[in-house]
Scaffold this active site. Structure first.
Site, PDB file in Angstrom:
ATOM      1  CB  SER A  10     -16.157 -17.335 -23.637  1.00  0.00           C
ATOM      2  OG  SER A  10     -15.597 -16.579 -22.687  1.00  0.00           O
ATOM      3  CG  ASP A  31     -18.181 -20.250 -16.631  1.00  0.00           C
ATOM      4  OD1 ASP A  31     -16.928 -20.215 -16.419  1.00  0.00           O
ATOM      5  OD2 ASP A  31     -18.592 -20.074 -17.733  1.00  0.00           O
ATOM      6  CG  HIS A  65     -15.587 -20.749 -19.360  1.00  0.00           C
ATOM      7  ND1 HIS A  65     -16.582 -19.465 -19.419  1.00  0.00           N
ATOM      8  CD2 HIS A  65     -14.573 -20.277 -20.463  1.00  0.00           C
ATOM      9  CE1 HIS A  65     -16.239 -18.676 -20.411  1.00  0.00           C
ATOM     10  NE2 HIS A  65     -15.017 -19.080 -20.957  1.00  0.00           N
TER      11      HIS A  65
END
Length: 258
Positions: free
Chosen positions: A102, A189, A224
């Site tokens: 991320s 995501d 995610h």
């Protein structure tokens, strides 16, 4: 930095290092216990955490010194940790793999562009936030305006634009021999859209053909946080660790990933 090794893994031995970093949102990376890390440590690796600015390990100022127009500090800190590991004998040039997800994937992507050649063996970026300029300029994405306080607003502020452009991993890909890079994304995501790692890998293949290989895995069912379910999450991590083993060319993994 924090490091973990077996007692039998001697310093100055050239043991490979997995260097993990995040450095965003004031989220400190505590040195908590994790059974999954032992998979590499038991193979003679060193697991290292770079407590870079952007987290809160040393208070609010540590966070403020790694956000918006000071964001470059996050990346130079990470490179300094890698160089420090080499200087003190805990690592060797070309035996360090960077690892982050991320916002930590942004860190990995920026470091791939900025690091001295030969320092890193390769890079592993999980759901990486690498298409910074396009994402932070697209107000149709629900998470873009709330993210401006962290990264800056490139639409309304020229200084923010210049700062972000200078480190945006996708925009700063250059024609140079990058080491192997593995990127992972999830089709569903909503935080880091799947096209960010896809565009990044495509640009690396196009603009930096002397390096690589540049590999990508898009999970068609994942968001995610990766695949759902405990065992599927372990499979995801096993894939990432396997990439690291191949990158450094350990005997257990066969030839280097070239």
């Amino acid at each position: 930095m924090t490091t973990l090794r077996l007692k039998s893994t001697a310093r100055h031995s050239g043991a490979p290092v997995m260097l993990y970093g995040y450095g965003a949102y004031g989220l400190g990376q505590e040195a908590t216990f994790s059974t999954t890390r032992l998979s590499l440590v038991d193979r003679g690796w060193v697991w290292a955490i770079a407590h870079v600015r952007g987290g809160d390990e040393k208070g609010r100022g540590w966070f403020e010194d790694g956000r918006k127009r000071k964001k470059l500090n996050t990346f130079t800190d990470f490179i300094a940790v890698a160089e420090g590991l080499v200087a003190r004998g805990d690592a060797r040039n070309g035996r360090i793999v960077s690892y982050g997800g991320s916002a930590g994937g942004l860190l990995v992507g920026a470091v791939a562009n900025m690091a001295p050649q030969g320092l890193f063996a390769g890079h592993i970026a999980v759901v990486p936030f690498v298409d910074l300029m396009n994402t932070m300029s697209d107000t149709s994405l629900p998470l873009t305006p709330p993210e401006w306080p962290e990264w800056g607003n490139p639409i309304e502020n020229a200084d923010d634009y210049d700062t972000m452009w200078a480190y945006s991993p996708y925009d700063q890909v250059a024609d140079k021999p990058y080491p192997p890079i593995f990127a992972y994304g999830g089709l569903t995501d909503s935080r880091v859209t799947y096209w960010e790692p896809a565009k990044w890998i495509a640009r690396l293949r196009d603009r930096a053909p002397r390096g690589g290989p540049y590999l990508m895995n898009i999970d068609m069912d994942a968001g995610h946080g990766g695949a759902s379910g405990r065992f599927n999450q372990l499979k995801d991590m096993a894939r990432e660790f396997a990439a690291a083993l191949k990158i450094v060319g350990d005997k257990a993994a066969g030839a280097p990933l070239r």
